[in-house]
Design an enzyme around this catalytic site. Structure first.
Site, PDB file in Angstrom:
ATOM      1  CG  HIS A 289      48.073  42.510  16.496  1.00 41.51           C
ATOM      2  ND1 HIS A 289      46.877  42.388  15.828  1.00 41.51           N
ATOM      3  CD2 HIS A 289      47.788  42.230  17.800  1.00 41.51           C
ATOM      4  CE1 HIS A 289      45.922  42.061  16.676  1.00 41.51           C
ATOM      5  NE2 HIS A 289      46.455  41.948  17.887  1.00 41.51           N
TER       6      HIS A 289
ATOM      7  CG  HIS B 141      47.797  41.518  22.805  1.00 38.27           C
ATOM      8  ND1 HIS B 141      46.754  42.397  22.923  1.00 38.27           N
ATOM      9  CD2 HIS B 141      47.592  40.873  21.631  1.00 38.27           C
ATOM     10  CE1 HIS B 141      45.944  42.286  21.874  1.00 38.27           C
ATOM     11  NE2 HIS B 141      46.437  41.357  21.074  1.00 38.27           N
TER      12      HIS B 141
ATOM     13  NE  ARG C 171      48.398  39.229  27.795  1.00 35.77           N
ATOM     14  CZ  ARG C 171      47.444  39.214  26.851  1.00 35.77           C
ATOM     15  NH1 ARG C 171      46.805  40.328  26.508  1.00 35.77           N
ATOM     16  NH2 ARG C 171      47.132  38.089  26.248  1.00 35.77           N
TER      17      ARG C 171
ATOM     18  CG  ASN D  14      44.074  43.702  24.598  1.00 33.80           C
ATOM     19  OD1 ASN D  14      45.235  44.041  24.366  1.00 33.80           O
ATOM     20  ND2 ASN D  14      43.670  42.446  24.473  1.00 33.80           N
TER      21      ASN D  14
ATOM     22  CG  HIS E  86      39.361  41.399  17.157  1.00 25.94           C
ATOM     23  ND1 HIS E  86      40.322  40.582  17.684  1.00 25.94           N
ATOM     24  CD2 HIS E  86      38.265  40.622  16.999  1.00 25.94           C
ATOM     25  CE1 HIS E  86      39.827  39.366  17.852  1.00 25.94           C
ATOM     26  NE2 HIS E  86      38.559  39.361  17.441  1.00 25.94           N
TER      27      HIS E  86
ATOM     28  CG  HIS F 174      43.756  38.937  14.280  1.00 28.43           C
ATOM     29  ND1 HIS F 174      42.456  39.169  13.944  1.00 28.43           N
ATOM     30  CD2 HIS F 174      43.931  39.448  15.530  1.00 28.43           C
ATOM     31  CE1 HIS F 174      41.855  39.783  14.953  1.00 28.43           C
ATOM     32  NE2 HIS F 174      42.729  39.966  15.912  1.00 28.43           N
TER      33      HIS F 174
ATOM     34  CG  ASP G 247      46.643  38.592  18.163  1.00 29.74           C
ATOM     35  OD1 ASP G 247      46.782  39.365  19.138  1.00 29.74           O
ATOM     36  OD2 ASP G 247      45.558  38.094  17.839  1.00 29.74           O
TER      37      ASP G 247
ATOM     38  CG  HIS H 171      46.505  34.231  27.786  1.00 23.40           C
ATOM     39  ND1 HIS H 171      45.870  35.208  28.515  1.00 23.40           N
ATOM     40  CD2 HIS H 171      46.137  34.433  26.500  1.00 23.40           C
ATOM     41  CE1 HIS H 171      45.134  35.960  27.709  1.00 23.40           C
ATOM     42  NE2 HIS H 171      45.284  35.526  26.470  1.00 23.40           N
TER      43      HIS H 171
END
Ligand code: DOR
Ligand code: ZN
Ligand code: ZN
Length: 440
Positions: free
Chosen positions: A60, A62, A64, A94, A180, A233, A307, A311
């Site tokens: 899992h 991200h 980007r 996502n 999720h 998660h 996860d 950011h």
């Protein structure tokens, strides 16, 4: 002559067999010898006193890409993974645009193939109207590594808040469905709770009931259809209870993962972390975190999922702080710290971070120190703990909630298909590229 022999390490399999001390030989990217390996190899590694594990699989992340290269991309995110001992990452849908069609899968695949320093798999995001897309990919023998459904909205635009429709997905498709698990209807009901400027208010707006309701929906559907479902998660001790009930009825049908932040942080850390600690699902109580660590050590949690949600610090401190915590750089060191403290066995660590994820996601050649398996290998040498510094991080977002935390040293060596990618936390061959995983 073999390409590589690693000599005298404690070999820790992903299947929780007894560990043995021995040599491991590699040729053409595969493990070809285990035990006593006579004769010299092109590269000889002296590994006495160290532990050799199959490379970790993070189910899992991200990264980007496409969409937010200033936060992360496949190069930076997979450098963080590789330097930290993770040799395969499964990337969430996502992104912007979200990965919801064959064309977008193809576009993301091209980005990953060009830049990923570790192996990768790509999720398809479930939407109200792309079930046919999945069925067509399955028919062609090219399913995504798994499907992701957001039962509650998080970062990005993906939301699947219609359990009736999910019913059809599970009735008609074959692919593992990952959820999720926060129920949007209960998130809506809690939306006006708490202070929006205080990260503790975030926990009130995303309450335990929302997660528990979603886990109940997901396990109910899985059992009704006999369809494999994976709960992303976990954050609550009570989610573990719901999953134990499911497992008692049908072992292995519903599996789960846990993040480093839900294991090693809690709402007690929010005061110090401020918006950096804002994440979905939220950080819960110290008691929940302790229960999750216990469950991990007892083998009741199937997979590691960081996860990893990079950011920018500036955004996190801005007026609408996004949710998410990066974890690729640090996840394995946090878990190895548990091993060195005697709270987790090496065998269980390897099982949760490679053997069981490989089986659950049906990844060919991954998760085992076995003849014929891919030579994705990580060598851990216990050493003195050191305080984590920002300069050690490879993720482009360049922050961690664990800065200053005492962690064991990064892996001594990390090989991707037999090629040395990283050593002692540094990338030593930036030309290494991972391949897309193949599923059975
Ligand atoms: O906190 C989160 N951040 N939770 C998610 O589900 C998504 C993730 C992100 O992509 O930022
Ligand atoms: Zn999520
Ligand atoms: Zn996520």
């Amino acid at each position: 002559m073999l390409d590589l022999v690693i000599r005298g390490a404690t070999l820790v399999d992903g299947d929780e067999r007894a560990t043995v001390v021995g040599d491991l030989g590699v040729e053409a990217g595969r493990i070809v010898a285990i035990g006593q390996v006579p004769g010299a190899a092109r590269v000889e590694v002296v590994a006495e006193g160290a532990f050799l594990l199959p490379g970790a699989i993070d189910v899992h992340v991200h990264l980007r890409s496409p969409g937010h290269p200033a936060k992360e991309d496949f190069a930076t995110g997979t450098r963080a993974a590789g330097a930290g001992g993770i040799t395969t990452v499964l990337d969430m849908p996502n992104t912007e645009p979200p990965t919801t069609s064959p064309l977008r899968l193809l576009e993301k695949r091209r980005l990953a193939q060009a830049a990923a320093r570790v192996h990768f798999g790509l999720y398809l995001g479930a939407t109200a109207d792309n079930l046919d897309t999945l069925l067509a990919l399955e028919d062609r023998g090219q399913p995504p590594v798994a499907v992701k459904a957001y039962l509650g909205a998080s970062t990005g635009s993906l939301l699947f808040d219609d359990p009736g429709r999910l019913d059809r997905w599970l009735a008609d498709s074959q692919t593992l469905l990952c959820v999720h698990a926060e129920d949007q209807r209960l998130l809506d009901r809690a939306a006006d709770r708490g202070d929006v400027m205080d990260v503790r208010g975030h926990g009130l707006r995303r309450p335990p009931e929302a997660a528990l309701a979603a886990v109940a929906i997901a396990t109910g559907l899985a059992h009704r259809h006999g369809h494999p479902v994976h709960v992303c998660h976990l954050s609550l001790a009570r989610e573990l209870e719901l999953l134990a009930t499911s497992a008692a009825e049908r072992p292995g049908l519903v599996t789960c993962e846990v993040t480093p932040h839900h294991l090693f942080l809690s709402d007690l850390d929010l005061e110090a972390l401020g918006p950096l600690g804002k994440v979905n699902p939220p950080l819960r109580t110290a008691e929940d975190a302790a229960r999750l660590r216990e469950a991990l050590a007892a083998g009741r949690i199937d997979c590691l999922g960081t996860d990893h949600a990079p950011h920018l610090v500036a955004d996190k401190h801005g007026p609408h702080a996004p949710s998410g915590i990066p974890g690729l750089d640090t996840a394995m060191r946090l878990l190895v710290a548990e091993v060195l403290a005697g709270r987790l066995s090496w065998a269980r660590l390897a099982a949760v971070t490679s053997g069981r994820p490989a089986r659950r996601f049906q990844l060919v050649g991954k998760g085992a120190l076995q003849l014929g398996a891919d030579a994705d290998l990580v060598l851990w040498r216990p050493g003195p703990a050191q305080a984590l510094e920002a300069t050690e991080l490879h993720s482009r977002c360049a922050w961690s909630p664990w800065l200053g935390r005492l962690l064991p040293p990064p892996p001594e060596a990390v090989w991707i298909a037999g090629r040395l990618l990283a050593a002692r936390g540094r990338i030593v061959d930036d030309g290494v590229r991972g391949l897309e995983v193949r599923t059975r």
